[in-house]
Design an enzyme around this catalytic site. Structure first.
Site, PDB file in Angstrom:
ATOM      1  N   GLU A  51      -8.276  -0.859  -1.700  1.00 42.29           N
ATOM      2  CA  GLU A  51      -9.691  -1.189  -1.877  1.00 42.29           C
ATOM      3  C   GLU A  51     -10.577  -0.057  -1.368  1.00 42.29           C
ATOM      4  O   GLU A  51     -11.560   0.332  -2.019  1.00 42.29           O
ATOM      5  CB  GLU A  51     -10.033  -2.485  -1.135  1.00 42.29           C
ATOM      6  N   SER A  57      11.394  -1.693  -3.343  1.00 44.96           N
ATOM      7  CA  SER A  57      12.711  -2.345  -3.404  1.00 44.96           C
ATOM      8  C   SER A  57      13.146  -2.537  -4.846  1.00 44.96           C
ATOM      9  O   SER A  57      12.344  -2.505  -5.777  1.00 44.96           O
ATOM     10  CB  SER A  57      12.734  -3.710  -2.706  1.00 44.96           C
ATOM     11  N   ASP A 104      -1.839  -9.557  -4.173  1.00 51.07           N
ATOM     12  CA  ASP A 104      -3.089  -9.150  -3.526  1.00 51.07           C
ATOM     13  C   ASP A 104      -3.464 -10.213  -2.493  1.00 51.07           C
ATOM     14  O   ASP A 104      -4.191 -11.160  -2.791  1.00 51.07           O
ATOM     15  CB  ASP A 104      -4.201  -8.974  -4.561  1.00 51.07           C
ATOM     16  N   ASP A 134      -8.290  -9.018   1.401  1.00 50.45           N
ATOM     17  CA  ASP A 134      -9.619  -8.680   0.891  1.00 50.45           C
ATOM     18  C   ASP A 134     -10.486  -8.179   2.033  1.00 50.45           C
ATOM     19  O   ASP A 134     -10.483  -8.767   3.133  1.00 50.45           O
ATOM     20  CB  ASP A 134     -10.305  -9.903   0.268  1.00 50.45           C
TER      21      ASP A 134
END
Length: 822
Positions: A195, A264, A336, A339
């Site tokens: 972000e 991974s 996600d 924030d």
């Protein structure tokens, strides 16, 4: 003169004798902490005898009459082999590194204190189910039994490092293990940094298409236009984005650099796609390399059956591995789950922050950081309704925080009711894929793609809490947003059923290479940023290239070193350069360029440690990307230190006008992409000549791509580093299935710093033929033969048996420890 010579000789002799004596004393003290694997010990905390059989590779096979005693044995074994590692990890999570390392870890401690992970871990102890509570307590008792043994029998303080960094060994607590899971979540989370980088980059790129070039979305539909970051801000923000990012100190950094937040591979085949008629799985989780590895191989005999695989010292669970009826593997999900919000501070009262209802007080608490050889500092921890307030000096937040505001973080791991430990313990005891998926609803963070096989079924389920966002969220979680607006705030978490799930697919194969797994519109999108767009291409070809698979074909895929990025990009960037050069004299740049192009023309993209072509390719692409972005981004280009294949492809295919990147803004001429490719190749060859020599045919990729498993504390100490660091020539690269992520940093930009610390391949047609390996060895003691004995096997792509047959372990044991209750 003769007298002077005699005295100098005497002094030199005395110095040598004292040095030898000093080395001898140091060796004696250090060797006292070498664990004795063959003994009987009376302990407090076990209900019945616990037997720990260590096989020839140092893997403990822990046999007990109850689950609690098995976890007690695991705690004791972890503390025997990795006590120093456990102490450092616990201190990191607690924000108490500076008590023993001084001022250089203050920034790390400050961050961890502000996140308050340890306090949240202590709260989460009460949220665990009964069997996990018992496991945490029994495990802690096993660790403490080893600490008691060290103290009562003067066993060299338990680890050589504790002679150099004097620190009391506090008893292990159940909260410590939960804190380590939260610390792993921090090390596997990268969306906050993305972000900030997106916001900083948007200052310099007004055209949204150009922002989409350098920070591309994974191929697929579903991403709509975003607002500019400036439009979200309450007032103009001074633009600092032209400066390179400020990094966290490398020493014991709790947060990895961009691109190193976890990766991974995992894939599984149903019985119908297996030559042996049983399900198959291969898994290799990727983390930063350390000595010792973060992974510790172990086997537990639970009441539900035997369990074997990779554990993490400090956590009472087999995190990846198999039982008699089930196998499980993990990859980073790239959900996600973070924030950032910029929060408006009340200009009339700095103790208040704006909320949807008006100004409300920060939640605050004082915290004292003790610092070795310096005065303690007191910091004020502040929380808003969205999460903890982070200082502007961390993560370059000051560059994107408006005047009169602070930045807060919403993150799923910031929960005082984190039941991830219960999920990990329950997974070991599950007997089927369906049971494993059900118990895994308890996972909170880090989010993982959990791949499962039992005797009949293969499946993959994304586990971890997924934030519920308002469809009207201004930035869709891709940019920091105003925290006082209701639509930007989280609305709890999504139901577990919303997490992507793939059960018994028709094709019989599931897998993940950190690639995009689902394409859903926001806010059900899971993520806009994913960890791979290249390895998945190679994986698909290898999986579909055979009708049926075997354990060996899965191993072959796990160790595959062909770069699909190289195969795609070289024909693009070299299309106007191949075989078009005029004859040139030996020693001229033109002749070197021709020789390099000749080598690359015959290369199949295999990133073998023994070949010169991977180094020429990697240096060329690195120089090319820098030339493409340097004039647009200036010093911020330093933050884009790894080649993004999707960006290069967009530019050379001129997707949405991306070819404009090839023109140098500050030059009078209009450069073509072929011009920039040629100049970049010359840059690369000059760099290679300066660092590796000018004889192109004699270059070895492995010399530049050496894996350095560095001791997190002693790895930078002169002389000692030669004893504690493990260096290995390796194949692979950023975009191969056998991934060896490069550092991207000068002076060794291609050093292998992040990859598969654990590999496992499980075959339910013959379970005891399953194999696994870790990247260094079982012991954290530099004087132990198990400190690096598995490293050479790992480097060569070899494995050790992964059998639950205790007779095999006994036949090749290096010692049997019996823990007898007092």
């Amino acid at each position: 003169m003769a007298v002077l010579f005699r005295w100098l000789l005497r002094l030199a002799t005395a110095a040598v004798v004292l040095s030898v004596l000093g080395i001898g004393v140091a060796y004696y003290l250090a060797s006292r902490s070498l664990p004795d694997y063959d003994k009987t010990l009376s302990v407090s905390g076990a209900a019945a005898e616990v037997e720990i059989v260590r096989d020839n590779s140092g893997v403990p096979h822990i046999l007990a009459e109850s689950d609690a005693d098995a976890f007690f044995g695991l705690g004791y074994a972890h503390a025997q082999d990795r006590l120093w590692q456990m102490i450092v990890l616990r201190r990191t999570a607690q924000g108490r590194l500076s008590e023993i390392f001084g001022e250089r870890t203050v920034r790390t401690d400050t961050l961890l204190r502000r996140l308050d992970l340890y306090a949240l871990a202590r709260q989460s102890v009460q949220a665990q189910d009964a069997r996990t509570t018992d496991a945490l307590r029994a495990y802690a008792a096993g660790v403490n039994a080893r600490i008691t043994e060290i103290n009562t029998e003067s066993l060299g303080r338990g680890a050589p490092e504790l002679f150099l960094f004097d620190a009391p060994m506090a008893p292990w607590q159940p909260a410590d293990s939960i804190a380590l899971i939260k610390l792993m979540a921090l090390q596997l989370s990268a969306h906050m940094s993305e972000e900030v980088l997106r916001a900083r980059t948007s200052w310099l790129l007004d055209d949204p298409d150009r922002l989409a070039d350098i920070l591309p979305d994974m191929p697929g539909s579903g991403v709509a236009a975003l607002p500019s970051y400036a439009s979200l801000l309450p007032a103009p923000l001074q633009r600092h984005a032209a400066l390179p990012g400020k990094e966290m100190p490398r020493f014991l950094a709790a947060v990895p650099e961009r691109g190193l937040a976890g990766a991974s591979n995992v894939w599984a085949a149903a019985a119908s796609r297996s030559a042996g008629g049983g399900t198959l799985m291969a898994n290799d989780p990727h983390l930063g390399f350390t000595a010792p590895s973060i992974w510790y191989l172990a086997r537990l005999q639970l009441q539900s059956g035997g369990v074997i695989g990779g554990s993490i010292p400090g956590i009472p669970a087999i995190m990846v591995g198999r039982s008699e009826n089930l196998a499980w593997g993990i990859t980073s999900a790239y959900m996600d789950d973070q924030d950032l919000h910029f929060e408006e501070v009340n200009p009339e009262n700095p103790e208040e922050v704006r909320s949807p209802e008006g100004y409300v007080p920060f939640r605050t608490r004082k915290s004292i950081i003790e610092i070795k050889d310096a005065a303690p500092i007191t910091i004020t921890l502040r929380w808003t309704e969205n999460g903890p307030v982070l200082p502007g000096s961390q993560f370059n937040l000051e560059d994107v925080t408006p005047e009169g505001h602070v930045m807060s973080l919403s993150w799923t791991a910031l929960s005082g009711e984190d039941t991830s430990a219960s999920a990990a313990v329950g997974l070991m005891m599950a007997q089927s894929v369906e049971e494993a998926i059900e118990v895994s609803r308890l996972y909170v963070a880090p989010a993982q793609n959990l791949t499962l096989i039992d005797d009949e079924m293969v499946a993959m389920k994304m586990v971890g809490a997924m934030p519920r966002r308002d469809p009207a969220h201004q930035s869709r979680g891709r940019l920091p947003s105003p925290g006082w607006l209701e639509q930007n705030r989280w609305q709890g978490v999504m139901p577990y059923s919303a997490n992507p799930e793939f059960l018994a697919p028709e094709g019989g194969i599931v897998g993940n290479t950190n690639n995009k797994v689902i394409d859903r519109p926001f806010p059900n999108h899971v993520s806009f940023d994913w960890g791979d767009s290249q390895r998945v291409q190679r994986w698909q070809g290898l999986m579909q290239g055979r009708k049926v698979h075997t354990r060996d074909s899965f191993i072959e895929a796990q160790l595959d070193t062909v770069s699909p990025a190289a195969r795609t990009l070289l024909p693009l960037i070299g299309r106007d350069l191949w075989f078009t050069g005029e004859a040139a004299e030996e020693g001229t740049p033109e002749r070197r360029r021709q020789r390099a192009l000749d080598l690359l023309a015959d290369w199949n993209g295999e990133m073998s440690e023994h070949l010169p072509e991977p180094l020429i390719y990697a240096a060329w692409l690195r120089a090319l990307q820098d030339r493409l972005i340097r004039d647009e981004l200036g010093p911020l280009a330093e933050d884009f230190d790894h080649v993004e294949p999707l960006f290069i492809e967009r530019v050379f295919r001129n997707v949405n006008g991306a070819g404009v990147w090839c023109d140098v803004i500050r030059s009078a001429e209009v450069e073509t992409c072929s011009d920039i490719a040629r100049l970049a190749l010359d840059d690369a060859l000059l760099w290679i000549a300066e660092h590796h020599g000018s004889a192109l045919e004699s270059l070895r990729w492995g010399d530049a791509h050496a894996a350095v498993h560095e001791h997190p504390v002693l790895g930078e100490v002169p002389l000692l580093r030669y004893f504690v660091n493990i260096r290995q020539s390796t194949s692979g690269g950023d975009h191969t299935l056998m991934r060896g992520r490069t550092s991207g940093k000068d002076p060794a930009p291609f050093q292998n710093v992040h990859g598969a610390g654990y590999r496992g391949v499980y075959d339910f047609a013959d379970p005891d033929s399953s194999v696994f390996i870790n990247a260094t060895g079982q012991s954290g003691h530099p004087l132990s033969r198990h400190y690096d004995d598995l490293g050479q096997l790992w480097r060569r792509g070899e494995y050790i048996p992964m059998s639950l047959d205790i007779d095999l372990a006994r036949a090749a044991s290096v010692g049997i420890t019996r823990l007898v209750p007092k």
